[in-house]
Design a protein around this motif. Structure first.
Motif, PDB file in Angstrom:
ATOM      1  N   ALA A  61       0.820  -1.215   0.000  1.00  0.00           N
ATOM      2  CA  ALA A  61       0.000   0.000   0.000  1.00  0.00           C
ATOM      3  C   ALA A  61       0.853   1.264   0.000  1.00  0.00           C
ATOM      4  CB  ALA A  61      -0.939  -0.001   1.203  1.00  0.00           C
ATOM      5  N   GLU A  62       2.098   1.150   0.454  1.00  0.00           N
ATOM      6  CA  GLU A  62       2.999   2.299   0.398  1.00  0.00           C
ATOM      7  C   GLU A  62       3.408   2.614  -1.041  1.00  0.00           C
ATOM      8  OE1 GLU A  62       4.956   1.291   4.790  1.00  0.00           O
ATOM      9  OE2 GLU A  62       6.194   1.182   2.975  1.00  0.00           O
ATOM     10  N   LYS A  63       3.339   1.616  -1.905  1.00  0.00           N
ATOM     11  CA  LYS A  63       3.615   1.808  -3.331  1.00  0.00           C
ATOM     12  C   LYS A  63       2.343   2.051  -4.134  1.00  0.00           C
ATOM     13  CE  LYS A  63       8.138   0.865  -4.016  1.00  0.00           C
ATOM     14  NZ  LYS A  63       9.039   1.695  -4.863  1.00  0.00           N
ATOM     15  N   VAL A  64       1.249   1.441  -3.692  1.00  0.00           N
ATOM     16  CA  VAL A  64      -0.041   1.539  -4.390  1.00  0.00           C
ATOM     17  C   VAL A  64      -1.068   2.025  -3.362  1.00  0.00           C
ATOM     18  CG1 VAL A  64      -1.751   0.306  -5.783  1.00  0.00           C
ATOM     19  CG2 VAL A  64       0.646  -0.404  -5.841  1.00  0.00           C
ATOM     20  N   PRO A  65      -1.177   3.331  -3.181  1.00  0.00           N
ATOM     21  CA  PRO A  65      -1.991   3.872  -2.081  1.00  0.00           C
ATOM     22  C   PRO A  65      -3.456   3.454  -2.080  1.00  0.00           C
ATOM     23  CG  PRO A  65      -0.571   5.567  -3.017  1.00  0.00           C
ATOM     24  CD  PRO A  65      -0.470   4.382  -3.924  1.00  0.00           C
ATOM     25  N   HIS A  66      -4.018   3.137  -3.246  1.00  0.00           N
ATOM     26  CA  HIS A  66      -5.431   2.787  -3.309  1.00  0.00           C
ATOM     27  C   HIS A  66      -5.658   1.278  -3.267  1.00  0.00           C
ATOM     28  CE1 HIS A  66      -6.296   6.973  -4.044  1.00  0.00           C
ATOM     29  NE2 HIS A  66      -5.496   6.978  -5.103  1.00  0.00           N
ATOM     30  N   LEU A  67      -4.680   0.547  -2.826  1.00  0.00           N
ATOM     31  CA  LEU A  67      -4.817  -0.909  -2.694  1.00  0.00           C
ATOM     32  C   LEU A  67      -5.997  -1.246  -1.789  1.00  0.00           C
ATOM     33  CD1 LEU A  67      -1.967  -3.430  -2.053  1.00  0.00           C
ATOM     34  CD2 LEU A  67      -3.913  -3.371  -0.513  1.00  0.00           C
ATOM     35  N   HIS A  68      -6.735  -2.288  -2.181  1.00  0.00           N
ATOM     36  CA  HIS A  68      -7.913  -2.687  -1.404  1.00  0.00           C
ATOM     37  C   HIS A  68      -7.732  -4.115  -0.919  1.00  0.00           C
ATOM     38  CE1 HIS A  68     -11.902  -2.569   0.142  1.00  0.00           C
ATOM     39  NE2 HIS A  68     -12.401  -3.426  -0.712  1.00  0.00           N
ATOM     40  N   CYS A  69      -7.968  -4.322   0.368  1.00  0.00           N
ATOM     41  CA  CYS A  69      -7.821  -5.640   0.996  1.00  0.00           C
ATOM     42  C   CYS A  69      -9.082  -5.982   1.764  1.00  0.00           C
ATOM     43  CB  CYS A  69      -6.607  -5.628   1.926  1.00  0.00           C
ATOM     44  SG  CYS A  69      -6.453  -7.099   2.967  1.00  0.00           S
ATOM     45  N   GLU A  70      -9.546  -7.221   1.615  1.00  0.00           N
ATOM     46  CA  GLU A  70     -10.703  -7.713   2.358  1.00  0.00           C
ATOM     47  C   GLU A  70     -10.360  -9.080   2.940  1.00  0.00           C
ATOM     48  OE1 GLU A  70     -13.944  -8.014  -0.339  1.00  0.00           O
ATOM     49  OE2 GLU A  70     -14.079  -5.836  -0.727  1.00  0.00           O
ATOM     50  N   VAL A  71     -10.297  -9.179   4.258  1.00  0.00           N
ATOM     51  CA  VAL A  71     -10.115 -10.483   4.894  1.00  0.00           C
ATOM     52  C   VAL A  71     -11.408 -11.264   4.734  1.00  0.00           C
ATOM     53  CG1 VAL A  71      -9.610 -11.702   7.041  1.00  0.00           C
ATOM     54  CG2 VAL A  71      -8.456  -9.539   6.531  1.00  0.00           C
ATOM     55  N   THR A  72     -11.322 -12.484   4.240  1.00  0.00           N
ATOM     56  CA  THR A  72     -12.518 -13.238   3.903  1.00  0.00           C
ATOM     57  C   THR A  72     -12.366 -14.702   4.298  1.00  0.00           C
ATOM     58  OG1 THR A  72     -14.052 -13.717   2.077  1.00  0.00           O
ATOM     59  CG2 THR A  72     -11.710 -13.826   1.585  1.00  0.00           C
ATOM     60  N   ALA A  73     -13.432 -15.456   4.167  1.00  0.00           N
ATOM     61  CA  ALA A  73     -13.392 -16.882   4.488  1.00  0.00           C
ATOM     62  C   ALA A  73     -12.450 -17.599   3.534  1.00  0.00           C
ATOM     63  CB  ALA A  73     -14.792 -17.481   4.396  1.00  0.00           C
ATOM     64  N   GLU A  74     -11.885 -18.696   3.999  1.00  0.00           N
ATOM     65  CA  GLU A  74     -10.880 -19.409   3.212  1.00  0.00           C
ATOM     66  C   GLU A  74     -11.402 -19.812   1.842  1.00  0.00           C
ATOM     67  OE1 GLU A  74      -8.646 -23.679   3.644  1.00  0.00           O
ATOM     68  OE2 GLU A  74      -8.451 -22.276   5.342  1.00  0.00           O
ATOM     69  N   ALA A  75     -12.657 -20.224   1.761  1.00  0.00           N
ATOM     70  CA  ALA A  75     -13.216 -20.691   0.495  1.00  0.00           C
ATOM     71  C   ALA A  75     -13.233 -19.599  -0.568  1.00  0.00           C
ATOM     72  CB  ALA A  75     -14.622 -21.234   0.708  1.00  0.00           C
ATOM     73  N   ASP A  76     -13.289 -18.339  -0.150  1.00  0.00           N
ATOM     74  CA  ASP A  76     -13.353 -17.218  -1.084  1.00  0.00           C
ATOM     75  C   ASP A  76     -12.035 -16.452  -1.178  1.00  0.00           C
ATOM     76  OD1 ASP A  76     -16.137 -17.641  -1.563  1.00  0.00           O
ATOM     77  OD2 ASP A  76     -16.557 -16.688   0.376  1.00  0.00           O
ATOM     78  N   ALA A  77     -11.019 -16.896  -0.455  1.00  0.00           N
ATOM     79  CA  ALA A  77      -9.762 -16.157  -0.389  1.00  0.00           C
ATOM     80  C   ALA A  77      -8.878 -16.432  -1.606  1.00  0.00           C
ATOM     81  CB  ALA A  77      -9.012 -16.529   0.885  1.00  0.00           C
ATOM     82  N   ASN A  78      -8.093 -15.419  -2.007  1.00  0.00           N
ATOM     83  CA  ASN A  78      -7.095 -15.643  -3.055  1.00  0.00           C
ATOM     84  C   ASN A  78      -5.680 -15.738  -2.479  1.00  0.00           C
ATOM     85  OD1 ASN A  78      -6.655 -12.909  -2.505  1.00  0.00           O
ATOM     86  ND2 ASN A  78      -7.639 -12.214  -4.394  1.00  0.00           N
ATOM     87  N   ILE A  79      -5.565 -15.604  -1.162  1.00  0.00           N
ATOM     88  CA  ILE A  79      -4.329 -15.917  -0.441  1.00  0.00           C
ATOM     89  C   ILE A  79      -4.728 -16.704   0.794  1.00  0.00           C
ATOM     90  CG2 ILE A  79      -2.377 -15.031   0.887  1.00  0.00           C
ATOM     91  CD1 ILE A  79      -2.265 -12.646  -0.932  1.00  0.00           C
ATOM     92  N   VAL A  80      -4.293 -17.953   0.884  1.00  0.00           N
ATOM     93  CA  VAL A  80      -4.652 -18.818   2.004  1.00  0.00           C
ATOM     94  C   VAL A  80      -3.396 -19.244   2.737  1.00  0.00           C
ATOM     95  CG1 VAL A  80      -5.665 -21.028   2.685  1.00  0.00           C
ATOM     96  CG2 VAL A  80      -6.737 -19.662   0.877  1.00  0.00           C
ATOM     97  N   GLN A  81      -3.370 -19.020   4.050  1.00  0.00           N
ATOM     98  CA  GLN A  81      -2.277 -19.485   4.891  1.00  0.00           C
ATOM     99  C   GLN A  81      -2.832 -20.082   6.169  1.00  0.00           C
ATOM    100  OE1 GLN A  81       0.248 -15.766   4.871  1.00  0.00           O
ATOM    101  NE2 GLN A  81       1.848 -17.319   4.688  1.00  0.00           N
ATOM    102  N   ASP A  82      -2.133 -21.093   6.678  1.00  0.00           N
ATOM    103  CA  ASP A  82      -2.479 -21.697   7.956  1.00  0.00           C
ATOM    104  C   ASP A  82      -1.791 -20.892   9.048  1.00  0.00           C
ATOM    105  OD1 ASP A  82      -2.807 -23.239  10.227  1.00  0.00           O
ATOM    106  OD2 ASP A  82      -2.379 -25.140   9.228  1.00  0.00           O
ATOM    107  N   THR A  83      -2.556 -20.146   9.823  1.00  0.00           N
ATOM    108  CA  THR A  83      -1.971 -19.252  10.823  1.00  0.00           C
ATOM    109  C   THR A  83      -1.351 -20.000  11.999  1.00  0.00           C
ATOM    110  OG1 THR A  83      -4.134 -19.002  11.901  1.00  0.00           O
ATOM    111  CG2 THR A  83      -3.539 -17.372  10.221  1.00  0.00           C
TER     112      THR A  83
END
Length: 346
Positions: A275-297
């Motif tokens: 976001a420091e490079k792309v100020p209008h970046l948009h992020c939405e934390v979502t359920a795993e089934a709908d996520a495009n980045i999935v990690q096991d926390t």
């Protein structure tokens, strides 16, 4: 000096070869790879192509190695490997790529290393052999004391065919070193991203920094299942610097070296830095089934945590760049090398 890089048309190894050639106009490099350079690699090597020899061949066969005779090779970085990793999105997390061709993983990763060592032990003038291993050789948990970075000793227990083949290869490298007086060592890489990270025939996985950087620059909505997924992430440029420092070192005290940032960075960190490079970046934390980045926390230590790099620091003086600086440099590289210029893009 002439450096042989096996798998040098791929991701990290292409950067190793490129950095080697860029550092000294007298240096030459030889790449042994299963196929010709792709378009991305040809563009990357174009400024130094006159000092690069590319030999197509399978590391498991004799013909490829015989073609190297007489080229005056003084050091080897053996990085040719099959990397069957499945994580990243919800769909990818369901795959078990090791089940698709398990024999090939072992044959290329282990027997390819044996063939490399057989060639190395007969090569006059060879000063050092670096085997490129992986943090996949480590346990999923450790060290015993919370907060300590993972050392090279005491926590090796690979579970996957990839990790098993890497650990077995390390042991073979050690034995050849003892039997034939080779100056040989293994480097264990943490999670790597950076320049030249792309889908190839041997590797199709992209770590979180790669995904975040590309999504941010493309204007896509980043939808992680959590901001707390973590890892020890290192740029391919820093990996190359570490490996070349080990080639240059007059003396080495260890057979195994971690190559890592030695700090934990989270998905949230990379999104914030993007976001420091792309100020209008948009992020939405979502359920795993709908996520495009999935990690096991839950994966935050052992092979998933921070790696101890004290050995490498002591023997070579190498240090990685700060994670934020390295990630911003990667975003700049993507803009300059992968994307068409767009008005208003940083």
């Amino acid at each position: 000096m002439t450096l042989l890089v096996t798998g040098g048309g791929g991701f990290v190894m292409s950067v190793v070869a490129g950095e080697w050639l860029a550092r000294d106009p007298a240096n030459r490099a030889v790449i042994l790879d299963r196929g010709a350079l792709d378009a991305a690699a040809e563009r990357y090597f174009q400024p130094v192509r006159d000092r690069l020899t590319v030999i197509e061949g399978d590391v498991r066969g004799d013909n490829a190695w015989e073609a190297l005779d007489g080229l005056g090779i003084t050091a080897v970085v053996h990085g040719a490997t099959v990397t069957p990793i499945s994580r990243g999105s919800a769909a990818e997390a369901k795959r078990q790529p090791e089940a698709e061709d398990p024999a090939r993983i072992v044959e290329v990763n282990l027997m390819g290393t044996v063939r490399a060592l057989e060639w190395a032990r007969r090569s006059a003038g060879l000063k050092r052999f670096v085997y490129v291993s992986s943090g996949s050789v480590y346990r999923h948990h450790g060290p015993d004391w919370q907060g300590e970075p993972l050392p090279e000793d005491g926590y090796v227990a690979p579970l996957t065919l990839y990790g098993i083949s890497k650990h077995a290869s390390e042991m073979v490298v050690n034995r050849y070193a003892d039997l034939f007086g080779l100056s040989a060592l293994s480097v264990r890489l943490s999670s790597i991203y950076g320049p030249m990270d792309r889908v190839t025939a041997s590797r199709s996985f992209r770590h979180v920094p790669n995904r975040v950087a590309h999504m941010a620059l493309a204007g896509d909505v980043i939808r992680p299942n959590s901001l707390d997924g973590a890892g020890d992430y290192l740029s391919s440029v820093d990996v190359a610097g570490a490996i070349l420092s080990l080639i240059d070192a007059p003396a080495l005290r260890y057979r195994h070296y971690n190559v890592a940032s030695s700090v934990i960075s989270t998905t949230g960190d990379f999104i914030r830095w993007a976001a420091e490079k792309v100020p209008h970046l948009h992020c939405e934390v979502t359920a795993e089934a709908d996520a495009n980045i999935v990690q096991d926390t839950a994966l935050r230590d052992g092979m998933w945590g921070a790696y101890d790099i004290a050995r490498l620091e002591r023997d070579t003086g190498w240090r990685p760049r700060p994670p934020q600086e390295a990630f911003h440099a990667y975003m700049d590289w993507i803009v300059q090398n992968e994307l068409q210029p767009v008005a208003g893009r940083p």
